[in-house]
Scaffold this motif. Structure first.
Motif, PDB file in Angstrom:
ATOM      1  N   SER A  99     -67.493  -5.752  29.876  1.00  0.00           N
ATOM      2  CA  SER A  99     -68.143  -5.096  29.161  1.00  0.00           C
ATOM      3  C   SER A  99     -68.878  -4.148  28.372  1.00  0.00           C
ATOM      4  O   SER A  99     -69.958  -3.389  28.079  1.00  0.00           O
ATOM      5  CB  SER A  99     -69.806  -6.458  29.381  1.00  0.00           C
ATOM      6  N   ALA A 121     -60.448  -6.396  28.454  1.00  0.00           N
ATOM      7  CA  ALA A 121     -61.803  -4.960  28.577  1.00  0.00           C
ATOM      8  C   ALA A 121     -62.178  -4.946  29.559  1.00  0.00           C
ATOM      9  O   ALA A 121     -63.661  -3.755  28.569  1.00  0.00           O
ATOM     10  CB  ALA A 121     -62.759  -5.702  26.970  1.00  0.00           C
ATOM     11  N   ALA A 122     -61.183  -4.523  29.885  1.00  0.00           N
ATOM     12  CA  ALA A 122     -61.877  -3.728  31.257  1.00  0.00           C
ATOM     13  C   ALA A 122     -60.774  -1.962  31.357  1.00  0.00           C
ATOM     14  O   ALA A 122     -61.460  -2.270  32.549  1.00  0.00           O
ATOM     15  CB  ALA A 122     -60.816  -4.165  32.790  1.00  0.00           C
ATOM     16  N   LEU A 157     -54.906  -5.551  35.342  1.00  0.00           N
ATOM     17  CA  LEU A 157     -54.580  -6.949  35.824  1.00  0.00           C
ATOM     18  C   LEU A 157     -53.273  -7.130  35.133  1.00  0.00           C
ATOM     19  O   LEU A 157     -52.821  -8.741  35.835  1.00  0.00           O
ATOM     20  CB  LEU A 157     -55.784  -7.399  34.614  1.00  0.00           C
ATOM     21  N   ASP A 173     -59.152  -2.458  24.798  1.00  0.00           N
ATOM     22  CA  ASP A 173     -59.991  -1.335  25.126  1.00  0.00           C
ATOM     23  C   ASP A 173     -59.209   0.260  24.833  1.00  0.00           C
ATOM     24  O   ASP A 173     -58.546  -0.011  23.770  1.00  0.00           O
ATOM     25  CB  ASP A 173     -59.891  -1.135  26.467  1.00  0.00           C
ATOM     26  N   GLY A 174     -59.002   0.274  24.862  1.00  0.00           N
ATOM     27  CA  GLY A 174     -57.807   1.974  25.354  1.00  0.00           C
ATOM     28  C   GLY A 174     -56.567   1.728  25.180  1.00  0.00           C
ATOM     29  O   GLY A 174     -56.127   2.709  25.149  1.00  0.00           O
ATOM     30  N   THR A 233     -70.469   2.978  28.732  1.00  0.00           N
ATOM     31  CA  THR A 233     -71.268   3.194  27.126  1.00  0.00           C
ATOM     32  C   THR A 233     -73.054   2.992  27.939  1.00  0.00           C
ATOM     33  O   THR A 233     -73.631   3.675  26.495  1.00  0.00           O
ATOM     34  CB  THR A 233     -71.249   1.656  26.077  1.00  0.00           C
ATOM     35  N   HIS A 250     -73.947   5.837  29.633  1.00  0.00           N
ATOM     36  CA  HIS A 250     -74.240   7.556  29.875  1.00  0.00           C
ATOM     37  C   HIS A 250     -73.061   7.583  29.197  1.00  0.00           C
ATOM     38  O   HIS A 250     -73.504   9.866  29.443  1.00  0.00           O
ATOM     39  CB  HIS A 250     -74.807   7.713  30.996  1.00  0.00           C
ATOM     40  N   ILE A 252     -61.604   2.905  19.635  1.00  0.00           N
ATOM     41  CA  ILE A 252     -62.005   1.927  20.482  1.00  0.00           C
ATOM     42  C   ILE A 252     -62.325   0.370  19.142  1.00  0.00           C
ATOM     43  O   ILE A 252     -62.245  -1.041  19.804  1.00  0.00           O
ATOM     44  CB  ILE A 252     -62.250   1.385  21.929  1.00  0.00           C
ATOM     45  N   LEU A 269     -66.579 -11.545  31.618  1.00  0.00           N
ATOM     46  CA  LEU A 269     -66.697 -11.675  32.860  1.00  0.00           C
ATOM     47  C   LEU A 269     -67.477 -10.304  33.220  1.00  0.00           C
ATOM     48  O   LEU A 269     -66.170  -9.390  32.245  1.00  0.00           O
ATOM     49  CB  LEU A 269     -65.593 -12.611  34.102  1.00  0.00           C
ATOM     50  N   GLY A 282     -69.494  -5.387  37.612  1.00  0.00           N
ATOM     51  CA  GLY A 282     -70.775  -4.865  37.628  1.00  0.00           C
ATOM     52  C   GLY A 282     -72.136  -5.689  36.866  1.00  0.00           C
ATOM     53  O   GLY A 282     -72.022  -7.325  36.940  1.00  0.00           O
ATOM     54  N   ARG A 331     -69.360   0.503  36.962  1.00  0.00           N
ATOM     55  CA  ARG A 331     -69.520  -1.007  37.436  1.00  0.00           C
ATOM     56  C   ARG A 331     -70.644  -1.633  37.305  1.00  0.00           C
ATOM     57  O   ARG A 331     -72.022  -1.861  37.445  1.00  0.00           O
ATOM     58  CB  ARG A 331     -69.406  -1.506  38.707  1.00  0.00           C
TER      59      ARG A 331
END
Ligand SMILES: Cc1cc2nc3c(=O)[nH]c(=O)nc-3n(C[C@H](O)[C@H](O)[C@H](O)COP(=O)(O)OP(=O)(O)OC[C@H]3O[C@@H](n4cnc5c(N)ncnc54)[C@H](O)[C@@H]3O)c2cc1C
Ligand code: SF4
Length: 552
Positions: free
Chosen positions: A12, A282-283, A291, A516-517, A103, A105, A532, A33, A36, A97
């Motif tokens: 997320s 997008a982990a 994964l 993601d990246g 995103t 911080h 991204i 999903l 964290g 997590r």
């Protein structure tokens, strides 16, 4: 029994938040999903906490290595979730997590990439070109600017394109001095580009310049995935959020298509499964590669985990006597720099191929635990009691720092793979990292060091550290330390040399995407997250259109 969702998104953060936003707005039933817990800056952030509100005064904790008030839950090591490094490898992997991932911080430095960044091989023969161009990305960058909000200035620079910018905040005193030094030394210095609102956008309030972005903004005035993307996605009524859900694998049917994901419900320890017609990973770049490798999917090319890159980095701080004992004045601003230096040199005149940008910092901030640790370094008589307090007052705001952030070229010695011997607390095989900087990157970092020292000199100051030697790699940060991992599931036209097609869709599993990246073909002399976000927006628009057309 749970329904079969249209889409299951794993993670997320920047990519997952954008996917949730785009796909729910397009009408899909989405399950998100996240490994964290729930997190929301408005309820959970420490933006207005005083250091004396805590007996720790903000000192770091194992789950908050950047300080107890920092918004990110995670760090360089995550309890029960190890990773390994090959002998001789130095690699650091930061993992968040929590809802919103990193995103919560991040620095919000939101640099749009330029036309050259998508075609570097055509320019200097190194690495690879992307299968898409800046023109393909431009509408999505523009839309990301409008949706999220970003300040900056239109400068008409060829490889640092203009955007849809809000007005930038004015430079502070130390930044005006930096700008003067840049003008004297021929370094371009312009207003920075940060995803922080200087005017209200889409119902979100403008920043009130408390300077505490890293703690999470309680007025939702900067970009975090939970506040800006996931919350509106929830309002559609189309989003099911599963937090504390650690995805183990993407599952696939006999026909080779993804059927959903299996995950561990961390609150019960139970193995669970959700079914979905489309799976979007997008982990984060390395976790999505993990994964895919653990699922045995989308890796006929053998490139998953390969082409891993990070941004190059080094820092120099300097003591500027002109800033000592300054008259107290208003130094309020956003939680980040008001000016920065985009890459300004032609590489043809240099002994390394790619550029970097410079992130300056300094000024006076809310003091917290450990602040101004360097006072002992240049005030030899600093002791304790009144004398120490006087030294702190003298030095407060009299140091500046320069951080270089540059482009690494993918190399064959830098990659991640599954460690055959180690599993995490749920029995999921973990990643093993291999890493090597090339001479290109070390020479680039030497240039950073020399530039920063000449800027400090032009400000009439002295660096607080000696020039690092060649044996020290000129002070280059460890692989992973700048926290911009990219490239592990790269896109391309040829399924033999890429995992994904130009729509970030698996060549082999048509209903599997990565946002993601991981899909990035190269780094740039800019940070990656704005790209991204824009790329995830483009990918999800494609998914929505394909779904409408019945092609997915
Ligand atoms: C201190 C700091 C400063 C930074 N500053 C900048 C900056 O100024 N500019 C910039 O461009 N970038 C910056 N970055 C990098 C930026 O944060 C990342 O590029 C960005 O967050 C990546 O987004 P992502 O969606 O790929 O991953 P993340 O934001 O890391 O989100 C991934 C999410 O997936 C979840 N997840 C992982 N594995 C699983 C699993 N198996 N099952 C379920 N969920 C899982 C994680 O818990 C996490 O919430 C910074 C990063 C840090 C840490
Ligand atoms: S500086 Fe602005 S955006 Fe950052 S936390 Fe404070 S109010 Fe929010």
């Amino acid at each position: 029994m749970r329904p079969t969702y249209d889409v299951a998104i794993v993670g997320s953060g920047a990519g997952g938040g954008m996917a949730a936003y785009m796909l729910t707005k397009a009408g899909a039933n989405v399950v998100l999903l996240e490994a964290g817990p729930m997190w929301n800056a408005i309820a959970d952030g420490a933006m207005l906490t005083w250091p004396y509100d805590s007996p720790r005064r903000g000192a770091s904790t194992p789950t908050h290595p950047f300080g107890e008030f920092d918004a990110c839950i995670g760090g360089w090591s995550v309890d029960g979730e190890p990773y390994t490094t090959a002998p001789g490898t130095e690699f650091m992997w930061w993992r968040a997590r929590m809802l919103g991932g990193r995103t919560n911080h991040w620095g919000r430095i939101s640099l749009r990439w330029g036309p050259d960044d998508f075609r570097r091989k055509s320019i200097d023969g190194l690495g690879d070109d992307w299968p898409i161009t800046y023109d393909d990305m431009k509408p999505w960058y523009d839309e990301t600017d409008r949706l999220i909000g970003i300040f900056g200035s239109n400068e008409n620079l060829p490889n640092d394109p203009d955007g849809v910018f809000l007005p930038p905040p004015k430079p502070r005193c130390f930044e005006l001095l930096i700008k003067q030094a840049c003008d004297r030394t021929g370094v371009r210095c312009i207003p920075s580009r940060l995803s922080i609102l200087t005017k209200p956008v889409n119902g979100r309030a403008a920043c009130h310049y408390c300077g505490q972005c890293g703690r999470g903004c309680k007025t939702n005035s900067n970009f975090s995935s939970p506040g800006v993307l996931i919350e509106p996605a929830q309002r559609t009524g189309k989003l099911t959020l599963l937090t504390n859900a650690m995805v183990r694998e993407v599952t696939a049917g006999q026909n080779g298509l993804a059927t959903g994901v299996s995950y561990i419900d961390k609150s019960t320890g139970a193995d669970e499964h959700v079914r979905a017609r489309i799976v979007v990973l997008a982990a984060s770049a390395c976790e999505s590669a993990r994964l895919l490798l653990n699922s045995g999917l989308s890796n006929a090319s053998g490139v998953v985990g390969k082409y891993l890159t990070d941004t190059t980095g080094t820092d120099v701080s300097g003591y500027i006597p002109r800033l000592a004992d300054h008259i107290t004045h208003n130094e309020d601003g956003v939680g980040g720099m008001h000016v920065y230096m985009p890459w300004w040199v032609d590489n043809k005149t240099l002994d390394f191929p790619r550029g970097y940008h410079v992130e300056p910092s300094g000024g006076v901030h809310l003091p917290q635990y450990g602040f101004m640790g360097e006072v002992m370094r240049h005030v030899p008589h600093a002791a304790y009691g009144k004398a120490l307090k006087a030294d702190y007052r003298h030095m407060y705001g009299a140091t500046v720092s320069f951080s270089g952030r540059g482009e690494m070229i993918p190399n064959a010695d830098s990659y991640c793979e599954i460690d055959p011997h180690v599993v995490d607390r749920w029995g999921i095989p973990v990643l093993r990292f291999h890493w090597k900087w090339a001479d290109y990157e070390k020479k680039q970092v030497k240039h950073m060091q020399e530039t920063f020292r000449s800027l400090i000199d032009a400000m009439g100051g002295q660096p607080l550290s000696p020039m690092p030697t060649a044996q020290e790699g000129y002070g280059i940060a460890a692989g992973g330390e700048i926290i911009h991992e990219l490239g592990t599931t790269r896109m391309g036209r040829d399924p033999a040399t890429s995992a994904l097609n130009p729509w970030c869709q698996s060549h082999e599993v048509k209903n599997l995407f990565v946002v993601d990246g991981g899909p990035f073909v190269s780094q740039a002399d800019k940070n990656p997250t704005w790209t991204i976000l824009a790329l995830a927006m483009r990918t999800c628009n494609y998914i929505a259109n394909q779904q409408k057309a019945g092609a997915l």
